[in-house]
Design a protein around this motif. Structure first.
Motif, PDB file in Angstrom:
ATOM      1  N   GLY A   1       0.791  -1.220   0.000  1.00  0.00           N
ATOM      2  CA  GLY A   1       0.000   0.000   0.000  1.00  0.00           C
ATOM      3  C   GLY A   1       0.818   1.261   0.000  1.00  0.00           C
ATOM      4  O   GLY A   1       0.264   2.367  -0.099  1.00  0.00           O
ATOM      5  N   THR A   2       2.142   1.150   0.109  1.00  0.00           N
ATOM      6  CA  THR A   2       3.003   2.331   0.118  1.00  0.00           C
ATOM      7  C   THR A   2       3.791   2.403  -1.188  1.00  0.00           C
ATOM      8  O   THR A   2       3.900   1.427  -1.932  1.00  0.00           O
ATOM      9  CB  THR A   2       3.994   2.296   1.292  1.00  0.00           C
ATOM     10  OG1 THR A   2       4.961   1.264   1.054  1.00  0.00           O
ATOM     11  CG2 THR A   2       3.279   2.051   2.601  1.00  0.00           C
ATOM     12  N   LEU A   3       4.356   3.557  -1.441  1.00  0.00           N
ATOM     13  CA  LEU A   3       5.278   3.717  -2.558  1.00  0.00           C
ATOM     14  C   LEU A   3       6.650   3.285  -2.066  1.00  0.00           C
ATOM     15  O   LEU A   3       7.252   3.935  -1.215  1.00  0.00           O
ATOM     16  CB  LEU A   3       5.303   5.169  -3.040  1.00  0.00           C
ATOM     17  CG  LEU A   3       3.949   5.703  -3.542  1.00  0.00           C
ATOM     18  CD1 LEU A   3       4.060   7.197  -3.862  1.00  0.00           C
ATOM     19  CD2 LEU A   3       3.489   4.923  -4.767  1.00  0.00           C
ATOM     20  N   SER A   4       7.139   2.175  -2.583  1.00  0.00           N
ATOM     21  CA  SER A   4       8.359   1.562  -2.029  1.00  0.00           C
ATOM     22  C   SER A   4       9.260   1.112  -3.163  1.00  0.00           C
ATOM     23  O   SER A   4       9.341  -0.079  -3.473  1.00  0.00           O
ATOM     24  CB  SER A   4       7.996   0.392  -1.130  1.00  0.00           C
ATOM     25  OG  SER A   4       6.980  -0.396  -1.728  1.00  0.00           O
ATOM     26  N   PRO A   5       9.950   2.046  -3.804  1.00  0.00           N
ATOM     27  CA  PRO A   5      10.755   1.692  -4.979  1.00  0.00           C
ATOM     28  C   PRO A   5      11.920   0.757  -4.665  1.00  0.00           C
ATOM     29  O   PRO A   5      12.425   0.087  -5.562  1.00  0.00           O
ATOM     30  CB  PRO A   5      11.263   3.052  -5.478  1.00  0.00           C
ATOM     31  CG  PRO A   5      11.181   3.955  -4.285  1.00  0.00           C
ATOM     32  CD  PRO A   5       9.996   3.485  -3.503  1.00  0.00           C
ATOM     33  N   GLN A   6      12.356   0.699  -3.402  1.00  0.00           N
ATOM     34  CA  GLN A   6      13.505  -0.138  -3.069  1.00  0.00           C
ATOM     35  C   GLN A   6      13.092  -1.486  -2.462  1.00  0.00           C
ATOM     36  O   GLN A   6      13.901  -2.151  -1.821  1.00  0.00           O
ATOM     37  CB  GLN A   6      14.426   0.610  -2.094  1.00  0.00           C
ATOM     38  CG  GLN A   6      15.042   1.861  -2.709  1.00  0.00           C
ATOM     39  CD  GLN A   6      15.910   2.595  -1.716  1.00  0.00           C
ATOM     40  OE1 GLN A   6      15.527   2.798  -0.566  1.00  0.00           O
ATOM     41  NE2 GLN A   6      17.095   3.002  -2.162  1.00  0.00           N
ATOM     42  N   VAL A   7      11.861  -1.891  -2.669  1.00  0.00           N
ATOM     43  CA  VAL A   7      11.357  -3.091  -2.014  1.00  0.00           C
ATOM     44  C   VAL A   7      12.158  -4.332  -2.374  1.00  0.00           C
ATOM     45  O   VAL A   7      12.358  -5.228  -1.544  1.00  0.00           O
ATOM     46  CB  VAL A   7       9.858  -3.296  -2.331  1.00  0.00           C
ATOM     47  CG1 VAL A   7       9.631  -3.517  -3.811  1.00  0.00           C
ATOM     48  CG2 VAL A   7       9.298  -4.466  -1.533  1.00  0.00           C
ATOM     49  N   LEU A   8      12.652  -4.429  -3.608  1.00  0.00           N
ATOM     50  CA  LEU A   8      13.344  -5.644  -4.026  1.00  0.00           C
ATOM     51  C   LEU A   8      14.659  -5.843  -3.288  1.00  0.00           C
ATOM     52  O   LEU A   8      15.217  -6.949  -3.300  1.00  0.00           O
ATOM     53  CB  LEU A   8      13.592  -5.628  -5.534  1.00  0.00           C
ATOM     54  CG  LEU A   8      12.329  -5.684  -6.416  1.00  0.00           C
ATOM     55  CD1 LEU A   8      12.709  -5.737  -7.889  1.00  0.00           C
ATOM     56  CD2 LEU A   8      11.465  -6.881  -6.055  1.00  0.00           C
ATOM     57  N   GLY A   9      15.165  -4.802  -2.645  1.00  0.00           N
ATOM     58  CA  GLY A   9      16.372  -4.957  -1.844  1.00  0.00           C
ATOM     59  C   GLY A   9      16.161  -5.804  -0.607  1.00  0.00           C
ATOM     60  O   GLY A   9      17.119  -6.346  -0.041  1.00  0.00           O
ATOM     61  N   GLY A  10      14.916  -5.890  -0.153  1.00  0.00           N
ATOM     62  CA  GLY A  10      14.599  -6.749   0.974  1.00  0.00           C
ATOM     63  C   GLY A  10      14.999  -6.212   2.322  1.00  0.00           C
ATOM     64  O   GLY A  10      14.892  -6.915   3.337  1.00  0.00           O
ATOM     65  N   ARG A  11      15.448  -4.953   2.357  1.00  0.00           N
ATOM     66  CA  ARG A  11      15.846  -4.348   3.622  1.00  0.00           C
ATOM     67  C   ARG A  11      15.617  -2.845   3.553  1.00  0.00           C
ATOM     68  O   ARG A  11      15.501  -2.284   2.453  1.00  0.00           O
ATOM     69  CB  ARG A  11      17.315  -4.651   3.945  1.00  0.00           C
ATOM     70  CG  ARG A  11      18.314  -4.141   2.925  1.00  0.00           C
ATOM     71  CD  ARG A  11      19.713  -4.644   3.238  1.00  0.00           C
ATOM     72  NE  ARG A  11      19.770  -6.104   3.189  1.00  0.00           N
ATOM     73  CZ  ARG A  11      19.969  -6.867   4.262  1.00  0.00           C
ATOM     74  NH1 ARG A  11      20.107  -6.318   5.458  1.00  0.00           N
ATOM     75  NH2 ARG A  11      20.009  -8.177   4.146  1.00  0.00           N
ATOM     76  N   PRO A  12      15.497  -2.172   4.669  1.00  0.00           N
ATOM     77  CA  PRO A  12      15.183  -0.746   4.636  1.00  0.00           C
ATOM     78  C   PRO A  12      16.347   0.076   4.102  1.00  0.00           C
ATOM     79  O   PRO A  12      17.516  -0.320   4.244  1.00  0.00           O
ATOM     80  CB  PRO A  12      14.898  -0.413   6.106  1.00  0.00           C
ATOM     81  CG  PRO A  12      15.612  -1.449   6.888  1.00  0.00           C
ATOM     82  CD  PRO A  12      15.569  -2.683   6.055  1.00  0.00           C
ATOM     83  N   PRO A  13      16.036   1.199   3.467  1.00  0.00           N
ATOM     84  CA  PRO A  13      17.098   2.099   3.024  1.00  0.00           C
ATOM     85  C   PRO A  13      17.879   2.629   4.223  1.00  0.00           C
ATOM     86  O   PRO A  13      17.423   2.574   5.372  1.00  0.00           O
ATOM     87  CB  PRO A  13      16.337   3.231   2.318  1.00  0.00           C
ATOM     88  CG  PRO A  13      14.972   2.699   2.068  1.00  0.00           C
ATOM     89  CD  PRO A  13      14.707   1.707   3.142  1.00  0.00           C
ATOM     90  N   ALA A  14      19.047   3.162   3.959  1.00  0.00           N
ATOM     91  CA  ALA A  14      19.870   3.734   5.022  1.00  0.00           C
ATOM     92  C   ALA A  14      19.087   4.814   5.751  1.00  0.00           C
ATOM     93  O   ALA A  14      18.424   5.648   5.132  1.00  0.00           O
ATOM     94  CB  ALA A  14      21.151   4.311   4.430  1.00  0.00           C
ATOM     95  N   GLY A  15      19.137   4.777   7.052  1.00  0.00           N
ATOM     96  CA  GLY A  15      18.455   5.780   7.865  1.00  0.00           C
ATOM     97  C   GLY A  15      17.040   5.429   8.252  1.00  0.00           C
ATOM     98  O   GLY A  15      16.433   6.112   9.081  1.00  0.00           O
ATOM     99  N   VAL A  16      16.489   4.370   7.673  1.00  0.00           N
ATOM    100  CA  VAL A  16      15.122   3.948   8.021  1.00  0.00           C
ATOM    101  C   VAL A  16      15.221   2.820   9.042  1.00  0.00           C
ATOM    102  O   VAL A  16      15.798   1.768   8.756  1.00  0.00           O
ATOM    103  CB  VAL A  16      14.353   3.472   6.781  1.00  0.00           C
ATOM    104  CG1 VAL A  16      12.970   2.951   7.178  1.00  0.00           C
ATOM    105  CG2 VAL A  16      14.225   4.607   5.772  1.00  0.00           C
TER     106      VAL A  16
END
Length: 876
Positions: A797-812
């Protein structure tokens, strides 16, 4: 009470037998706020994680809203008429014993009463049994053998006043957390000692002065050794002995017992006996680890023998206390919901009792012998003796032993009715007729908790659609079967008055259960009824039993029973080398039809598992997070391996909550044989035999989605999240087109796919999005997928362009797996707080993050996490 908003309604939690009071406030939009009732004597405002999350379970998702006949909607008149006609025709052709009711501790006492009256007094069969047979039937039988009635002598106040509390087969910290917090408070205030007797090292052991990890099923041998020590050390109470028969035979049996059966050392047994003998105020709390055994009744009597021999019963701070698993297991016992009992603790085998109940009910007939107990009942369904079955608020196709055979029997039964709040259960899917019942928070009536306290459950939400209270459904069938006057019930208050009046008849026979002083309550007084412990008569209100030496056997004495250790029914061997223990986990309840609706409760342990000792896992080449195939003589399951020394070598543990709706390969009831205690009829759910081997999957998967998923795989386990759903998967055959498989899994032909594929390594990552954000994401690998699951579960339900990385972006931040369900605190959050704030204790973590400050059932896990962090720091 809180003065803001609409008024709060006092009610009772629908989970375990502690019977906690709750304060409910409807928001006018179908939602509900829930908090503990500070004035209720069971909990004084405390709630466990499940009780705290009740507001998350009252939505209409999945609710059954209209009667259904053969998959088609029907009106109530048609549905009830159809049920009445089929039952009447079956009885006319095959006799009253060709029909059966299988009911539940989820029923209110008034519902239970009408069901028992209809079956035993009007249909004329005793073929009504309850899922409480799987819970505490051995305690009922043990009480009756020792006391003459099913009387619980202990109270919760005894825990407050004891100097020693012995937990036998009871993980109180997880299964009855509010009582466990009461025990911890007593420990802090008065130095109460705690002994845990359990083959597993459970969360309850965190507070134990002594943990006796005895061999599964050997409780009788241990308590016989204690009874022999009582005799040898001169600890028998000579005055109380005058009120007890059978002591000589019991002592003789105990003297011959070999403590080696327990697997404990002589030093351990002696230390336990010395502590017990040296402490007068002893409370023995026992639960399913005692009851769920082919020698469960003997285990109960072995415990009771020790209290009777020493006179440590019925007085403040001492005595046996059975804690029940369901909110109204006690109410079901009181109304005769078991197949071998009559209402109000009267005996079905007693001619005078039967005649009195028949006269009171003005019944045309009366069951004159015990009916079929649960395991026998479903065998009779299988072999055709039972041809019409009514299942109410329970899921036997999952929860019964030999569950595959039970499922098949129900499917083949000529006529099956299910009353429930949802059609989405394994059992409901097999029914010819579905009847929509009112759910908790929509129902009005009473329940009785583990220490005999009767509390009101009050409706605070309207019943949706055509849903009706269970008593009204049962009475409607009774009227249509031709007994209009007997089932002309108009309200639960009216039913309660009738029931209370019948208890006065029982009181006239000298029985323990008598609430006849409540028989005159009008509707207003019933509505305002405060929690009250029975008996409630003109002469007595609450109080204790047995301190005066007055029991309920003919002659007025208690009986000590000569009992001897018997091994479990199933024996381990080369084909099935492991002993299987089953049970609950902290945040789930039964087959999850309620708790599974709460994302918070599903976040702690999101999939089924098997605990196995490292010494057993290594030679089987089983590593942490592997899937394992578990087989027994009756069935097979696929579970996630957890390698842990909390279980003994040669023994494994699996929880019992997952179903065909949530994890079809993890229906633990399929592994449990139908062996039962010869006295109580309770099945042995703690001592099965199984083989274990690694499940060699071709691929492993994990997926998140904002909508429900429909996996097709040998292994899958789905759980609800705040953003939708998560699922673990594994398959034994390669998949050629993972992008098509992802669309099928997310039930979405449209939308934009983004993907990453590394065919050489077997890695596939696919995300599906539409205009409103992420629809779902699927992660596949040849080994268990290494990604940050709890972070990914927040993304649908969110805009998550980095989802395929399988881990949160830096700082999240990634809070990690939830450890404290009450406040949603994750492992990573605790680790970060420990490392940045220098937190050194469980209390410090609680002060900083709230974790462990509500029900406290996560405190042992916080302590274990702190210990691991300290060990890691020391090693570095």
């Amino acid at each position: 009470m809180d003065g803001s908003g609409p008024p709060e309604t006092r009610s009772t939690c629908p989970y375990c037998g502690v019977g906690c009071g709750v304060l409910l406030r409807a928001d006018g939009r179908g939602g509900l706020s829930v908090r503990g009732d500070p004035d209720h004597p069971a909990n004084f405002g405390r709630l466990c994680s499940k009780g705290s999350a009740l507001g998350e379970t009252v939505g209409l998702d999945g609710r059954l809203l209209t009667p259904m006949i053969d998959g088609q909607t029907a009106g109530w008149n048609e549905a009830l008429g159809h049920v009445a006609d089929r039952f009447r025709e079956t009885i006319a052709t095959h006799g009253p014993d060709s029909v059966a009711f299988y009911v539940s501790g989820q029923l209110l006492t008034e519902d239970y009463y009408v069901a028992n009256k209809l079956m035993k007094g009007f249909i004329g069969s005793a073929n009504i049994d309850t899922n409480s047979r799987l819970c505490m039937a051995s305690t009922v039988a043990g009480h009756k053998r020792a006391f003459g009635t099913d009387t619980v002598p202990g109270t919760y106040e005894d825990i407050d006043e004891a100097d020693l509390v012995v937990l036998v087969g009871s993980n109180l910290a997880w299964c009855h957390p509010v009582l466990f917090q009461r025990l911890l408070a007593a420990r802090k205030a008065r130095g109460t000692k705690v002994v845990v007797i359990d083959p597993r090292r459970t969360a309850s052991c965190d507070a134990a002065d002594m943990h006796l990890a005895l061999r599964t099923g050997s409780d009788v041998a241990l308590f016989n050794r204690l009874l022999a020590a009582i005799r040898d050390c001169g600890a028998v109470d000579p005055e109380f002995a005058a009120y007890v028969d059978g002591a000589g035979e019991a002592f003789a049996a105990a003297r011959d017992e070999d403590g080696a059966a327990t697997g404990l050392s002589e030093a351990q047994i002696r230390a336990f006996c010395d502590l017990w003998l040296g402490t007068e105020r002893v409370v023995t709390v026992f639960s399913q680890g005692v009851n769920q055994s082919t020698s469960g009744t003997d285990k109960v009597n072995a415990i009771l023998n020790c209290h009777l021999a020493t006179g440590r019963i019925g007085r403040a701070g001492m005595g046996p206390l059975s804690v029940t698993g369901q909110p109204n297991a006690m109410g079901g016992r009181e109304v005769g919901g078991l197949a071998n009992m009559l209402a109000c603790h009267l005996d079905i085998g007693n001619v005078g009792h039967r005649a009195a109940v028949q006269e009171f009910w003005r019944a045309p007939t009366m069951a004159d012998r015990p009916g079929l107990k649960a395991v026998e009942m479903f065998r009779a369904v299988a072999d055709g003796r039972i041809k019409a079955l009514w299942v109410i608020h329970t899921n036997p196709a999952v929860s019964m032993p030999d569950a595959d055979a039970v499922r098949d029997a129900i499917a083949a039964c000529p006529f099956t009715v299910v009353s429930d709040v949802t059609a989405a259960t394994d059992t409901a899917r097999l029914a010819r007729v579905l009847l929509p019942a009112a759910a908790w928070a929509e129902k009005d009536g009473t329940v009785t908790n583990s220490d005999r306290t009767i509390s009101r459950q009050r409706a605070v939400l309207p019943a949706p659609g055509a849903a009706r209270p269970d008593w009204a459904i049962l009475a409607g069938v009774g009227r249509r079967m031709g007994w209009s006057a007997a089932f002309d019930h108009q309200s639960p208050a009216e039913i309660f008055r009738e029931y209370a009046a019948l208890s006065g008849v029982a009181g006239g026979f000298g029985r323990d259960f008598d609430i006849s002083a409540l028989a005159s309550l009008d509707a207003a007084a019933y509505d305002a009824l405060e929690p009250v412990r029975w008996p409630v008569t003109a002469r007595q209100r609450g109080g204790r039993f047995f301190a005066d030496g007055a029991f309920f056997h003919p002659g007025g004495k208690a009986r000590m029973l000569p009992v001897r250790w018997q091994p479990p029914a199933a024996r381990t061997g080369p084909r099935y080398p492991f002993r299987l223990n089953t049970g609950r986990i902290r945040d789930q309840w039964h087959t999850m039809t309620r708790t599974g609706l709460s994302p918070r409760l599903s976040s702690h342990l999101a999939e089924p598992f098997l605990d196995i000792h490292p010494a057993d896992a290594a030679p089987l080449n089983i590593a942490a997070s592997d899937l394992v195939l578990v087989e027994s003589p009756t069935g097979r399951c696929i579970l996630r391996a957890r390698i842990t020394d909390t279980v003994r070598p040669g023994e494994v543990f699996a929880p019992m909550h997952w179903t065909g709706e949530t994890a079809p390969s993890a229906r633990i009831g399929a592994l449990v044989a139908g062996a039962t205690d010869p006295v109580s009829g309770q099945p042995e759910s703690k001592a099965g035999v199984v083989s274990v081997r690694r499940f060699d999957a071709a691929w492993y998967g994990f997926a998140v989605s904002r909508c429900g998923m429909k996996p097709v795989a040998p292994y899958w386990a789905v759980a609800r999240t705040q953003a939708g759903f998560r699922v673990e998967l594994a398959g034994s055959e390669p998949v050629d087109d993972w992008e098509s498989e992802a669309r099928r899994l997310f039930a979405a032909n449209a939308g934009t796919l983004s993907s990453f594929h590394d065919a050489a390594r077997g890695v596939h990552r696919i995300a599906l999005s539409d205009g409103s954000g992420l629809v779902g994401a699927l992660f596949v690998a040849r080994e268990p997928v290494a990604i940050m699951r709890d972070y990914l579960a927040t993304l649908p339900g969110t805009l998550s362009p980095q989802v395929l990385g399988g881990r949160p972006p830096a700082g999240v931040p990634d809070p990690g797996p939830v450890l404290c369900s009450c406040f949603g605190v994750g492992v990573n959050s605790i680790v970060a707080a420990v490392e940045t704030r220098g937190l050194m204790s469980v209390d410090a973590v609680g002060e900083a993050l709230q974790a462990g400050t509500n029900c406290g059932s996560c405190r042992p896990e916080i302590a274990a996490l702190l210990s691991a962090l300290n060990a890691r720091e020391a090693a570095e």
